[in-house]
Design a protein around this motif. Sequence first.
Motif, mmCIF file in Angstrom:
data_model
loop_
_atom_site.group_PDB
_atom_site.id
_atom_site.type_symbol
_atom_site.label_atom_id
_atom_site.label_comp_id
_atom_site.label_asym_id
_atom_site.label_seq_id
_atom_site.Cartn_x
_atom_site.Cartn_y
_atom_site.Cartn_z
ATOM 1 N N SER A 1 0.827 -1.201 0.000
ATOM 2 C CA SER A 1 0.000 0.000 0.000
ATOM 3 C C SER A 1 0.861 1.250 0.000
ATOM 4 C CB SER A 1 -0.914 0.023 1.228
ATOM 5 O OG SER A 1 -1.815 -1.066 1.233
ATOM 6 N N LEU A 2 0.262 2.317 -0.486
ATOM 7 C CA LEU A 2 0.929 3.600 -0.544
ATOM 8 C C LEU A 2 -0.143 4.676 -0.529
ATOM 9 C CD1 LEU A 2 4.012 4.159 -0.803
ATOM 10 C CD2 LEU A 2 3.630 4.527 -3.241
ATOM 11 N N ARG A 3 0.142 5.797 0.100
ATOM 12 C CA ARG A 3 -0.795 6.912 0.091
ATOM 13 C C ARG A 3 -0.147 8.138 -0.516
ATOM 14 N NH1 ARG A 3 -3.715 10.196 5.045
ATOM 15 N NH2 ARG A 3 -1.606 11.090 5.177
ATOM 16 N N LEU A 4 -0.766 8.663 -1.546
ATOM 17 C CA LEU A 4 -0.304 9.878 -2.183
ATOM 18 C C LEU A 4 -1.067 11.076 -1.640
ATOM 19 C CD1 LEU A 4 -0.101 8.749 -5.927
ATOM 20 C CD2 LEU A 4 1.605 8.492 -4.116
ATOM 21 N N SER A 5 -0.384 12.202 -1.568
ATOM 22 C CA SER A 5 -1.001 13.440 -1.127
ATOM 23 C C SER A 5 -0.824 14.505 -2.192
ATOM 24 C CB SER A 5 -0.377 13.926 0.184
ATOM 25 O OG SER A 5 -0.578 12.997 1.225
ATOM 26 N N CYS A 6 -1.779 15.395 -2.276
ATOM 27 C CA CYS A 6 -1.723 16.518 -3.197
ATOM 28 C C CYS A 6 -2.132 17.764 -2.444
ATOM 29 C CB CYS A 6 -2.645 16.281 -4.391
ATOM 30 S SG CYS A 6 -2.804 17.699 -5.499
ATOM 31 N N ALA A 7 -1.203 18.673 -2.284
ATOM 32 C CA ALA A 7 -1.461 19.905 -1.558
ATOM 33 C C ALA A 7 -1.655 21.056 -2.535
ATOM 34 C CB ALA A 7 -0.315 20.213 -0.607
ATOM 35 N N ALA A 8 -2.699 21.820 -2.327
ATOM 36 C CA ALA A 8 -3.000 22.963 -3.173
ATOM 37 C C ALA A 8 -2.665 24.252 -2.445
ATOM 38 C CB ALA A 8 -4.469 22.962 -3.577
ATOM 39 N N SER A 9 -2.199 25.229 -3.198
ATOM 40 C CA SER A 9 -1.873 26.526 -2.630
ATOM 41 C C SER A 9 -2.214 27.618 -3.630
ATOM 42 C CB SER A 9 -0.398 26.602 -2.242
ATOM 43 O OG SER A 9 0.436 26.452 -3.380
ATOM 44 N N GLY A 10 -2.103 28.853 -3.188
ATOM 45 C CA GLY A 10 -2.485 29.961 -4.031
ATOM 46 C C GLY A 10 -3.997 30.112 -4.044
ATOM 47 N N ARG A 11 -4.482 30.722 -5.076
ATOM 48 C CA ARG A 11 -5.926 30.908 -5.192
ATOM 49 C C ARG A 11 -6.610 29.573 -5.409
ATOM 50 N NH1 ARG A 11 -9.198 34.598 -9.677
ATOM 51 N NH2 ARG A 11 -11.290 34.225 -8.810
ATOM 52 N N THR A 12 -7.627 29.339 -4.650
ATOM 53 C CA THR A 12 -8.385 28.107 -4.782
ATOM 54 C C THR A 12 -9.829 28.419 -5.142
ATOM 55 O OG1 THR A 12 -8.863 28.062 -2.407
ATOM 56 C CG2 THR A 12 -6.914 26.872 -3.168
ATOM 57 N N PHE A 13 -10.442 27.479 -5.803
ATOM 58 C CA PHE A 13 -11.828 27.606 -6.194
ATOM 59 C C PHE A 13 -12.695 26.847 -5.214
ATOM 60 C CE2 PHE A 13 -11.263 29.670 -10.254
ATOM 61 C CZ PHE A 13 -9.970 29.331 -10.607
ATOM 62 N N ILE A 14 -13.806 27.416 -4.870
ATOM 63 C CA ILE A 14 -14.680 26.808 -3.893
ATOM 64 C C ILE A 14 -15.243 25.479 -4.379
ATOM 65 C CG2 ILE A 14 -16.817 27.062 -2.587
ATOM 66 C CD1 ILE A 14 -16.334 30.075 -2.585
ATOM 67 N N ARG A 15 -15.633 25.453 -5.634
ATOM 68 C CA ARG A 15 -16.267 24.262 -6.188
ATOM 69 C C ARG A 15 -15.447 23.745 -7.364
ATOM 70 N NH1 ARG A 15 -21.849 24.547 -4.440
ATOM 71 N NH2 ARG A 15 -22.505 23.176 -6.158
ATOM 72 N N TYR A 16 -14.356 23.065 -7.058
ATOM 73 C CA TYR A 16 -13.517 22.537 -8.119
ATOM 74 C C TYR A 16 -13.275 21.046 -7.969
ATOM 75 C CZ TYR A 16 -9.371 22.917 -5.010
ATOM 76 O OH TYR A 16 -8.457 22.805 -3.996
ATOM 77 N N THR A 17 -13.277 20.384 -9.094
ATOM 78 C CA THR A 17 -13.007 18.962 -9.149
ATOM 79 C C THR A 17 -11.498 18.711 -9.105
ATOM 80 O OG1 THR A 17 -14.989 18.625 -10.491
ATOM 81 C CG2 THR A 17 -13.343 16.868 -10.505
ATOM 82 N N MET A 18 -11.107 17.684 -8.401
ATOM 83 C CA MET A 18 -9.698 17.310 -8.369
ATOM 84 C C MET A 18 -9.566 15.842 -8.728
ATOM 85 S SD MET A 18 -8.105 19.390 -5.126
ATOM 86 C CE MET A 18 -6.419 19.092 -5.713
ATOM 87 N N GLY A 19 -8.441 15.504 -9.335
ATOM 88 C CA GLY A 19 -8.262 14.133 -9.764
ATOM 89 C C GLY A 19 -6.816 13.693 -9.799
ATOM 90 N N TRP A 20 -6.661 12.404 -10.004
ATOM 91 C CA TRP A 20 -5.354 11.784 -10.159
ATOM 92 C C TRP A 20 -5.255 11.133 -11.525
ATOM 93 C CZ3 TRP A 20 -1.489 12.368 -6.691
ATOM 94 C CH2 TRP A 20 -1.831 12.737 -5.381
ATOM 95 N N PHE A 21 -4.115 11.326 -12.157
ATOM 96 C CA PHE A 21 -3.797 10.694 -13.423
ATOM 97 C C PHE A 21 -2.440 10.023 -13.286
ATOM 98 C CE2 PHE A 21 -6.862 13.885 -14.327
ATOM 99 C CZ PHE A 21 -7.576 13.456 -15.435
ATOM 100 N N ARG A 22 -2.147 9.119 -14.190
ATOM 101 C CA ARG A 22 -0.841 8.476 -14.158
ATOM 102 C C ARG A 22 -0.347 8.218 -15.575
ATOM 103 N NH1 ARG A 22 -2.589 2.525 -11.719
ATOM 104 N NH2 ARG A 22 -3.585 1.702 -13.637
ATOM 105 N N GLN A 23 0.958 8.112 -15.685
ATOM 106 C CA GLN A 23 1.569 7.847 -16.977
ATOM 107 C C GLN A 23 2.762 6.921 -16.797
ATOM 108 O OE1 GLN A 23 2.857 11.308 -19.221
ATOM 109 N NE2 GLN A 23 2.580 10.189 -21.144
#
Length: 127
Positions: free
Chosen positions: A17-39
């Motif tokens: 198992s592994l847990r990935l994190s994604c931290a957002a900064s700067g201007r943020t949108f109240i109602r925004y979709t976030m996702g994960w992609f891989r390549q």
Amino acid sequence: QVQVVESGGGLVQPGGSLRLSCAASGRTFIRYTMGWFRQAPGKEREFVAAISWSGGNTYYADSVKGRFTISRDNGKNTMYLQMNSLKPEDTAVYYCAASGGLSPLAMVPAGSEYDYWGQGTQVTVSS
């Protein structure tokens, strides 16, 4: 303007198992979709999972259903991807992405829907 940065990648054995994190900064949108992609090397970028602005709706690629769990903590401006039962075919660079707002359901898996991307974090599943 939104900046996102992912972390938590590494080397893990199959079944681990592994847990990935994604931290957002700067201007943020109240109602925004976030996702994960891989390549993976030599392959096209593919959708992994996404989560609605409220966290109430989640979406998964068939290849990860039942193994991965996406979540978000808006209070911390952070999104997570819990990856269990990892397989060698999960090996890839994983990218965090954020849309500019609400996304139509049909567009949630589309990379073009996302305006902001992280630098990627490497996940390697190997024995």
